[in-house]
Each structure stands twice: as C-alpha cells, then as structure tokens.
Design a protein around this motif. Structure first.
Motif, mmCIF file in Angstrom:
data_model
loop_
_atom_site.group_PDB
_atom_site.id
_atom_site.type_symbol
_atom_site.label_atom_id
_atom_site.label_comp_id
_atom_site.label_asym_id
_atom_site.label_seq_id
_atom_site.Cartn_x
_atom_site.Cartn_y
_atom_site.Cartn_z
ATOM 1 N N ILE A 75 0.869 -1.193 0.000
ATOM 2 C CA ILE A 75 0.000 0.000 0.000
ATOM 3 C C ILE A 75 0.902 1.237 0.000
ATOM 4 N N ILE A 76 0.702 2.102 -0.996
ATOM 5 C CA ILE A 76 1.516 3.328 -1.081
ATOM 6 C C ILE A 76 0.710 4.489 -0.485
ATOM 7 N N GLN A 96 9.346 7.042 -6.115
ATOM 8 C CA GLN A 96 10.344 6.385 -5.259
ATOM 9 C C GLN A 96 9.752 5.114 -4.627
ATOM 10 N N ALA A 97 8.481 5.205 -4.200
ATOM 11 C CA ALA A 97 7.833 4.037 -3.577
ATOM 12 C C ALA A 97 7.705 2.904 -4.603
ATOM 13 N N ALA A 98 7.262 3.250 -5.817
ATOM 14 C CA ALA A 98 7.105 2.220 -6.861
ATOM 15 C C ALA A 98 8.461 1.604 -7.205
ATOM 16 N N ASP A 99 9.504 2.454 -7.196
ATOM 17 C CA ASP A 99 10.859 1.958 -7.470
ATOM 18 C C ASP A 99 11.325 0.969 -6.405
ATOM 19 N N MET A 100 10.854 1.183 -5.171
ATOM 20 C CA MET A 100 11.236 0.262 -4.087
ATOM 21 C C MET A 100 10.437 -1.036 -4.153
ATOM 22 N N ILE A 101 9.245 -0.962 -4.747
ATOM 23 C CA ILE A 101 8.377 -2.153 -4.770
ATOM 24 C C ILE A 101 8.778 -3.128 -5.877
ATOM 25 N N VAL A 111 -0.849 -4.101 -5.607
ATOM 26 C CA VAL A 111 -0.292 -2.795 -5.237
ATOM 27 C C VAL A 111 -1.447 -1.793 -5.193
ATOM 28 N N VAL A 112 -1.573 -1.101 -4.045
ATOM 29 C CA VAL A 112 -2.637 -0.102 -3.880
ATOM 30 C C VAL A 112 -1.993 1.266 -3.779
ATOM 31 N N SER A 122 -1.782 6.517 -11.827
ATOM 32 C CA SER A 122 -1.592 5.075 -11.561
ATOM 33 C C SER A 122 -1.151 4.378 -12.847
ATOM 34 N N LYS A 123 -1.856 4.709 -13.926
ATOM 35 C CA LYS A 123 -1.594 4.009 -15.187
ATOM 36 C C LYS A 123 -0.322 4.512 -15.875
ATOM 37 N N ASN A 124 -0.138 5.833 -15.869
ATOM 38 C CA ASN A 124 0.963 6.401 -16.658
ATOM 39 C C ASN A 124 2.297 6.386 -15.932
ATOM 40 N N LEU A 125 2.249 6.451 -14.604
ATOM 41 C CA LEU A 125 3.504 6.589 -13.869
ATOM 42 C C LEU A 125 3.839 5.338 -13.054
ATOM 43 N N VAL A 126 2.846 4.819 -12.303
ATOM 44 C CA VAL A 126 3.131 3.704 -11.389
ATOM 45 C C VAL A 126 3.251 2.384 -12.155
#
Ligand code: SAJ
Length: 417
Positions: A75-76, A96-101, A111-112, A122-126
């Motif tokens: 969960i971010i 940064q959070a997505a990079d760590m996941i 992933v939330v 969510s779609k374009n970046l995460v």
C-alpha cells in the motif's frame, strides 16, 4: 496476509495499524529513520485520537523497515505535495515508492496507491515502474483507493466511511476489496482506476469551492453591514442549501493543494482556480481587520491564537497563520503565537499568559475548543482588542471584560442594527 505499507504519515500509519489489528502481518516502511526511531520507542510522530491505544493493541503484528519486503500486498501512502514554484504535483515520493516495490514484486501481488494524485498517475507513472519487475500487467494487480479520512477523526472515518476502489481490472479490484473489508465497515464502491483518482480530487475541490463561496459571502457582508453568520444560519434552513463556514483561509495538506492537481494540466478550469484565489486571499483580508483595530498604535503587537490549520489538530501544514504572520511581520507588527496543540512551529510559541502580555490585539485563527474556555477577565494586555475569524467566542463575555470585539463577517454592529 503480509502487507507492506509505504509511508507512515497521517494516513499510512493509521492504515497500517488498523490492518495489523485485523490480524495481518504488517511491515511499516518509511525512509525517514527519525520517524522509525520514534515508533520503535513505542511513541507516535503525531497526535490523532485513538491512535496511541491502537498502536498498543496492534504492535505485535507490526514491524518497521526502511524498504519493503516480499509480501502479498503493497500500500503506497506517501505524500504528494505541490511544487509551489509551478503549482504542479510533485510525484517524486510515489515514483520512489514504486521503485522500491518492483524489485520485490511477485506474481499475483496487489499494489494499492492511496496517495492523492492527478488523474492518470496510476496508469501512466506507477504501472510502467512496476512492470520493471519483469511481470506484465496481467500478472500482478494495481488499484487506486484514495484515502478520504479527515484528520482529527481519522480512525473512525477509515473504519466507517465508504471506500472507492478503482482497479486496473476486476481481479485487482476484488483483491483490494478483500484486504480493505478486513477493517472497513463502510460500503466499498468499485470503479476504474482513473475515475477513482478523479473522485478524490472532486471531493476536495467541492469543499474548497464551497468554502470560497462562504468566504465571499463573508466579505460581501462586511461591505454591507450584515452579520454573515446569522445570514448563513438562516439560509441553511432551506432544504437544499448548506453553506460552509467562512474562515481565515484554507489550510492543510489536502484541500489547499488537491484542486490544483485538477487545474495544473487543464486549459478549461476557471472556477477552481478562482476559489483557490479567494481562499488564499483570506489571510490578507484578516490582516486588513487587524490594521483597522490597531490603527494609531505605535509598533503594535498582535497575539495569534492558533497556528494549526484547523481546530483540535496539531498539524500546521499550509496553515493560514503562516501567511498572516509573515505579512504582519513585514508590516512591522510584533507577533506572538499561542497554540495549545502545536509543539513545533516555524515561529516561537508562547503560553497563553505570555502570548498576550503587552499585546494590542488577539487574533483567533484556529478554532481550537480551548479558546472557548478562556476567561477574558484574566488576560493582561496593553490594549484589549479581539478579532475572531472563526466566530467562536462568546462575544458578550469578551465585551463585558473590556474588549473591543470584531467577529469576521459581522459588520452589523457598525450599522446600528
Ligand atoms: N475550513 C473552513 N470552513 C469550513 C470548513 C473548513 O474555512 O467550513 C477550513 C479549515 O479550517 C481548514 C481547511 O478548510 O483550514 C480544510 O479543513 P477540512 O476540515 O475541510 O479538511 P481536511 O483538509 O482536514 O481534510 C479533507 C477532507 N476532505 C473532505 O472533507 C472532502 C478529508 O475527508 C480528506 O481525506 C482530506 O481532506 C484529505 O486527506 O484529502
């Protein structure tokens, strides 16, 4: 389930603890080692009703780390501030959070994204970052489920408010529903990911625009010799009218920021930006009231009551007090601040007695309950002026104690009404 919660702030920490209490194995992740130290000592980095007790009840299922571990759910809940120089969302913490996941992401993981973000994030970046895991988007699950709890009542609202879940696909939404229904007693509404992002921004923008309307009514009333508070009460008797409260400006990390996530990349918005402008100009208006009250006093001192962005919280992010203080200092006012909830602030904080000593005017900025309990007879000041920008004091009591009282939005006194 094993769940990583990334970002242990006002939303991430309560969410993590509610999930831990519901029996999940929670890894609380934060890059701020100081915050982790505080939590490891069993203390909290901020105050929120019920959070201390919850921490005590949940701590056996809660571990703390600076990076996420392999698990079923991530969960971010990291901050998404506004870059004030360009009024565009700063999504670096989400990235940064997505990079760590992605290095620990496995097949079927969920992933939330709970952080408030501009539509499309969510779609374009995460999603593209998560795909660096080597999995394609059918192999893991991504949803946006915006946090909607109000500071000061976070735990209750997290438990009982309805929740929106916008999944990349139905499977993702179902998996997220399974997680949240372990502690949420509100209804869970399903939608697609972009609509969920929009819903959250629309809610906060709705509130901002409505506060701007109340603030505009307040200023019109000042010009017209009307008590806006009485007028609002009467208008609100109408079955389809519900006007909000005027105030010294809109603070906090959400409502003063999120509307600009909608307008930053838009070529059509007029009303949202105008509402922001109206609310952002309220500190100037409040200071104009101070100027009138202290006219003729040499080197006036003002006492600011409340530096938190709203009543009964200790949060000073985007507080209107900062702009009022800066503008007042620039005009040569000496400013002394008192806030029974706030411990750390950019300006020195005094206790009640010290904050009014040799002062010429009290200005209530924050609607803390404690201000209603103050006995004005006990206050020693150089000049007894009171400006209440929240309409919260017992006006007659303060007048009896020798104060010259001004309630923002109430100019009826000057018309002989
Ligand atoms: N305010 C007024 N007049 C009012 C109401 C509020 O001047 O009638 C001011 C407050 O004093 C404060 C600011 O507006 O400075 C914002 O306060 P708030 O209580 O309206 O909202 P927040 O920022 O504490 O929380 C909001 C909530 N959003 C909505 O109510 C639509 C909350 O549910 C969100 O979860 C939160 O933003 C967030 O995190 O986005």
């Amino acid at each position: 389930m094993k769940i990583n919660v990334l970002g242990l702030g006002y939303i991430g920490l309560p969410t993590a603890l509610l999930l831990a209490k519901a029996g999940h194995e929670i890894v609380g992740v934060d890059i701020d080692e100081e915050k982790l130290k505080i939590l490891k000592k069993g203390e909290l980095p901020f105050k929120e009703p019920g959070l201390e007790e919850l921490y005590h009840e949940a701590k056996n299922n809660f571990t703390l780390r600076t990076s996420p571990e392999k698990s079923d759910v991530f969960i971010i809940a990291v901050p998404t501030p506004l870059d004030r120089t360009i009024d565009v969302a700063d999504l670096s913490s989400v990235k940064q959070a997505a990079d760590m996941i992605y290095p620990v992401l496995r097949k079927d993981d969920l992933v939330v994204l709970e952080s408030t973000v501009p539509p499309g994030t969510s779609k374009n970046l995460v999603l593209p970052i998560l795909k660096k895991s080597g999995l394609d988007e059918t192999e893991f699950h991504l949803v946006h489920s915006p946090e909607r709890a109000i500071p000061g009542n976070t735990l209750n609202e997290m438990r009982y408010n309805d929740r929106i879940i916008g999944g990349l696909d139905k499977k993702a939404t179902n998996k997220a529903k399974e997680v949240y229904s372990t502690f949420s007693e509100g209804e869970i509404f399903e939608t697609d990911v972009k609509t969920a992002e929009m819903v959250k921004l629309m809610e906060n923008t709705f509130r901002d625009v409505n506060i701007a309307l109340a603030n505009e009514f307040s200023r019109i009333s000042e010009d017209s010799g009307i008590d806006v508070w009485e007028a609002i009460d009467l208008a609100n008797n109408h079955p389809r009218v519900d006007i909000l409260h005027p105030g010294p400006g809109v603070g906090g990390h959400c409502i003063s920021v999120d509307p600009l996530f909608l307008t930053a990349n838009s070529t059509t918005s007029k009303m949202i930006n105008l509402a922001r402008e109206i609310n952002d100009s309220m500190p100037n208006f409040v200071l104009s009231l101070v100027r009138k009250k202290t006219a003729g006093i040499e080197r006036p001192t003002i006492s600011i009551f409340g530096v938190a962005y709203k009543g009964n919280v200790d949060d000073t992010r985007e507080t209107p007090s900062k702009k009022i203080i800066k503008l007042a200092n620039n005009e040569g006012y000496r400013v002394k601040c008192y806030d029974p909830h706030v411990k750390d602030f950019d300006y020195e904080l005094y206790d009640l007695e010290e904050s009014v000593r040799e002062s010429d005017c009290i200005l209530i900025v924050t609607d803390h309950d404690e201000f209603k309990e103050i006995d004005p007879k006990n206050l020693e000041m150089r000049n007894k002026n009171m400006i209440d920008s929240r309409n919260m004091i017992d006006k007659d009591l303060w007048i009896e104690a020798g104060f010259d009282v001004k309630i923002m939005g109430d100019d009826a006194e000057y018309t002989g009404y």
